[in-house]
Motif scaffolding. Sequence first.
Motif, PDB file in Angstrom:
ATOM      1  N   TYR A   9      53.971  66.501  54.852  1.00 33.82           N
ATOM      2  CA  TYR A   9      53.882  67.759  55.582  1.00 33.82           C
ATOM      3  C   TYR A   9      54.358  68.928  54.740  1.00 33.82           C
ATOM      4  CZ  TYR A   9      52.744  65.725  60.100  1.00 33.82           C
ATOM      5  OH  TYR A   9      52.093  65.097  61.119  1.00 33.82           O
ATOM      6  N   THR A  10      53.651  70.045  54.855  1.00 34.90           N
ATOM      7  CA  THR A  10      54.127  71.309  54.316  1.00 34.90           C
ATOM      8  C   THR A  10      55.119  71.878  55.328  1.00 34.90           C
ATOM      9  OG1 THR A  10      52.398  72.583  55.419  1.00 34.90           O
ATOM     10  CG2 THR A  10      51.896  71.742  53.197  1.00 34.90           C
ATOM     11  N   THR A  11      55.764  72.969  54.992  1.00 39.41           N
ATOM     12  CA  THR A  11      56.683  73.620  55.940  1.00 39.41           C
ATOM     13  C   THR A  11      55.943  73.985  57.222  1.00 39.41           C
ATOM     14  OG1 THR A  11      57.968  74.479  54.093  1.00 39.41           O
ATOM     15  CG2 THR A  11      58.306  75.532  56.229  1.00 39.41           C
ATOM     16  N   GLN A  12      54.728  74.508  57.070  1.00 34.19           N
ATOM     17  CA  GLN A  12      53.896  74.848  58.227  1.00 34.19           C
ATOM     18  C   GLN A  12      53.588  73.606  59.052  1.00 34.19           C
ATOM     19  OE1 GLN A  12      50.111  76.472  57.009  1.00 34.19           O
ATOM     20  NE2 GLN A  12      49.176  76.125  58.993  1.00 34.19           N
ATOM     21  N   SER A  46      56.967  58.416  58.673  1.00 29.99           N
ATOM     22  CA  SER A  46      58.052  57.940  57.846  1.00 29.99           C
ATOM     23  C   SER A  46      58.939  59.118  57.473  1.00 29.99           C
ATOM     24  CB  SER A  46      57.469  57.294  56.578  1.00 29.99           C
ATOM     25  OG  SER A  46      58.493  56.786  55.761  1.00 29.99           O
ATOM     26  N   PHE A  47      59.982  58.847  56.734  1.00 28.26           N
ATOM     27  CA  PHE A  47      60.768  59.918  56.135  1.00 28.26           C
ATOM     28  C   PHE A  47      61.105  59.469  54.729  1.00 28.26           C
ATOM     29  CE2 PHE A  47      63.504  57.264  58.753  1.00 28.26           C
ATOM     30  CZ  PHE A  47      64.503  56.872  57.867  1.00 28.26           C
ATOM     31  N   GLY A  48      61.250  60.420  53.864  1.00 27.37           N
ATOM     32  CA  GLY A  48      61.438  60.114  52.451  1.00 27.37           C
ATOM     33  C   GLY A  48      60.449  60.929  51.651  1.00 27.37           C
ATOM     34  N   GLU A  49      59.842  60.316  50.657  1.00 26.60           N
ATOM     35  CA  GLU A  49      58.914  61.045  49.794  1.00 26.60           C
ATOM     36  C   GLU A  49      57.665  61.494  50.549  1.00 26.60           C
ATOM     37  OE1 GLU A  49      56.555  60.565  45.547  1.00 26.60           O
ATOM     38  OE2 GLU A  49      57.840  58.948  46.240  1.00 26.60           O
ATOM     39  N   HIS A  50      57.154  60.656  51.451  1.00 24.18           N
ATOM     40  CA  HIS A  50      55.951  60.987  52.224  1.00 24.18           C
ATOM     41  C   HIS A  50      56.250  60.856  53.709  1.00 24.18           C
ATOM     42  CE1 HIS A  50      53.808  61.015  48.465  1.00 24.18           C
ATOM     43  NE2 HIS A  50      54.248  59.798  48.200  1.00 24.18           N
ATOM     44  N   ASP A  51      55.418  61.508  54.527  1.00 21.92           N
ATOM     45  CA  ASP A  51      55.687  61.584  55.963  1.00 21.92           C
ATOM     46  C   ASP A  51      54.769  60.743  56.840  1.00 21.92           C
ATOM     47  OD1 ASP A  51      57.753  63.588  55.623  1.00 21.92           O
ATOM     48  OD2 ASP A  51      56.132  64.991  55.163  1.00 21.92           O
ATOM     49  N   VAL A  52      53.553  60.477  56.379  1.00 22.61           N
ATOM     50  CA  VAL A  52      52.572  59.773  57.199  1.00 22.61           C
ATOM     51  C   VAL A  52      51.784  58.794  56.325  1.00 22.61           C
ATOM     52  CG1 VAL A  52      50.572  60.017  58.736  1.00 22.61           C
ATOM     53  CG2 VAL A  52      52.312  61.812  58.675  1.00 22.61           C
ATOM     54  N   TYR A  53      51.555  57.607  56.873  1.00 23.01           N
ATOM     55  CA  TYR A  53      50.728  56.590  56.218  1.00 23.01           C
ATOM     56  C   TYR A  53      49.662  56.148  57.213  1.00 23.01           C
ATOM     57  CZ  TYR A  53      54.460  56.302  52.775  1.00 23.01           C
ATOM     58  OH  TYR A  53      55.378  56.594  51.808  1.00 23.01           O
ATOM     59  N   VAL A  54      48.384  56.230  56.797  1.00 23.25           N
ATOM     60  CA  VAL A  54      47.287  55.838  57.671  1.00 23.25           C
ATOM     61  C   VAL A  54      46.411  54.833  56.930  1.00 23.25           C
ATOM     62  CG1 VAL A  54      45.290  56.615  59.009  1.00 23.25           C
ATOM     63  CG2 VAL A  54      47.279  58.134  58.734  1.00 23.25           C
ATOM     64  N   LEU A  55      46.301  53.641  57.478  1.00 24.25           N
ATOM     65  CA  LEU A  55      45.394  52.634  56.948  1.00 24.25           C
ATOM     66  C   LEU A  55      44.108  52.741  57.750  1.00 24.25           C
ATOM     67  CD1 LEU A  55      44.919  50.262  55.029  1.00 24.25           C
ATOM     68  CD2 LEU A  55      45.934  48.774  56.767  1.00 24.25           C
ATOM     69  N   CYS A  56      42.989  52.974  57.058  1.00 25.44           N
ATOM     70  CA  CYS A  56      41.747  53.205  57.800  1.00 25.44           C
ATOM     71  C   CYS A  56      40.546  52.635  57.065  1.00 25.44           C
ATOM     72  CB  CYS A  56      41.555  54.699  58.065  1.00 25.44           C
ATOM     73  SG  CYS A  56      41.478  55.717  56.580  1.00 25.44           S
ATOM     74  N   ASP A  57      39.478  52.443  57.831  1.00 24.78           N
ATOM     75  CA  ASP A  57      38.180  52.054  57.294  1.00 24.78           C
ATOM     76  C   ASP A  57      37.295  53.280  57.326  1.00 24.78           C
ATOM     77  OD1 ASP A  57      38.267  49.129  56.848  1.00 24.78           O
ATOM     78  OD2 ASP A  57      38.760  49.090  58.980  1.00 24.78           O
ATOM     79  N   LEU A  58      36.688  53.599  56.182  1.00 20.51           N
ATOM     80  CA  LEU A  58      35.762  54.721  56.088  1.00 20.51           C
ATOM     81  C   LEU A  58      34.464  54.239  55.459  1.00 20.51           C
ATOM     82  CD1 LEU A  58      38.251  57.412  54.763  1.00 20.51           C
ATOM     83  CD2 LEU A  58      37.425  57.149  57.106  1.00 20.51           C
ATOM     84  N   ARG A  59      33.412  54.973  55.709  1.00 19.30           N
ATOM     85  CA  ARG A  59      32.078  54.574  55.250  1.00 19.30           C
ATOM     86  C   ARG A  59      31.995  54.502  53.720  1.00 19.30           C
ATOM     87  NH1 ARG A  59      29.411  57.860  58.466  1.00 19.30           N
ATOM     88  NH2 ARG A  59      29.302  59.550  56.985  1.00 19.30           N
ATOM     89  N   ASN A  60      32.589  55.486  53.035  1.00 22.26           N
ATOM     90  CA  ASN A  60      32.477  55.514  51.573  1.00 22.26           C
ATOM     91  C   ASN A  60      33.461  56.532  50.978  1.00 22.26           C
ATOM     92  OD1 ASN A  60      31.218  58.092  51.880  1.00 22.26           O
ATOM     93  ND2 ASN A  60      29.237  57.086  52.153  1.00 22.26           N
ATOM     94  N   ASN A  61      33.434  56.654  49.662  1.00 21.24           N
ATOM     95  CA  ASN A  61      34.321  57.581  48.964  1.00 21.24           C
ATOM     96  C   ASN A  61      34.034  59.039  49.314  1.00 21.24           C
ATOM     97  OD1 ASN A  61      35.843  55.700  47.480  1.00 21.24           O
ATOM     98  ND2 ASN A  61      34.256  55.554  45.923  1.00 21.24           N
ATOM     99  N   VAL A  62      32.783  59.362  49.571  1.00 18.71           N
ATOM    100  CA  VAL A  62      32.429  60.745  49.902  1.00 18.71           C
ATOM    101  C   VAL A  62      33.095  61.166  51.208  1.00 18.71           C
ATOM    102  CG1 VAL A  62      30.508  62.296  50.460  1.00 18.71           C
ATOM    103  CG2 VAL A  62      30.270  60.633  48.604  1.00 18.71           C
ATOM    104  N   MET A  77      49.277  69.775  55.488  1.00 14.95           N
ATOM    105  CA  MET A  77      49.665  68.543  54.800  1.00 14.95           C
ATOM    106  C   MET A  77      49.062  68.509  53.414  1.00 14.95           C
ATOM    107  SD  MET A  77      48.890  65.667  57.695  1.00 14.95           S
ATOM    108  CE  MET A  77      50.326  64.636  57.592  1.00 14.95           C
ATOM    109  N   ASP A  78      49.769  67.864  52.512  1.00 14.15           N
ATOM    110  CA  ASP A  78      49.209  67.474  51.227  1.00 14.15           C
ATOM    111  C   ASP A  78      48.868  65.998  51.362  1.00 14.15           C
ATOM    112  OD1 ASP A  78      49.519  69.945  49.949  1.00 14.15           O
ATOM    113  OD2 ASP A  78      51.614  69.509  49.525  1.00 14.15           O
ATOM    114  N   THR A  79      47.702  65.601  50.891  1.00 16.21           N
ATOM    115  CA  THR A  79      47.258  64.223  51.094  1.00 16.21           C
ATOM    116  C   THR A  79      46.895  63.533  49.795  1.00 16.21           C
ATOM    117  OG1 THR A  79      44.958  64.889  51.396  1.00 16.21           O
ATOM    118  CG2 THR A  79      46.311  64.743  53.380  1.00 16.21           C
ATOM    119  N   ILE A  80      47.044  62.237  49.823  1.00 18.22           N
ATOM    120  CA  ILE A  80      46.574  61.362  48.754  1.00 18.22           C
ATOM    121  C   ILE A  80      45.723  60.302  49.449  1.00 18.22           C
ATOM    122  CG2 ILE A  80      47.237  59.689  46.981  1.00 18.22           C
ATOM    123  CD1 ILE A  80      50.026  61.089  46.981  1.00 18.22           C
TER     124      ILE A  80
END
Length: 107
Positions: A9-12, A46-62, A77-80
């Motif tokens: 999460y960002t401050t916002q 979570s708390f620590g370096e990152h705030d949210v973890y989502v395991l998901c199925d998506l159609r493709n990389n696009v 949010m900043d995402t990876i």
Amino acid sequence: MKFLAIATYTTQGVSGLGKEGGTRRAEVVRALIENSGGQVESLYFSFGEHDVYVLCDLRNNVVAAALSIAVRAAGGMDTIMVPLLTPEEIDEAAKLPVTYQAPGRAE
């Protein structure tokens, strides 16, 4: 294809989370993924370096890239987005003939 979305999460974004709560934000994430044709397997805060973890199925990389761009562009949010491979996919990759020379190593 399976992906692990890791978000910070960002401050916002933290401000919005405080106002809306975790359940509401999880609903928003689920809707975002499902509206793109994907499915959420699990979502954790979570708390620590990152705030949210989502395991998901998506159609493709696009689709994964589009979701990541949309979330980051919104500013909360900043995402990876990490593509996940099965053991069988790693087996297949390990069997592909690839030649590589490490830097500084003469043949």
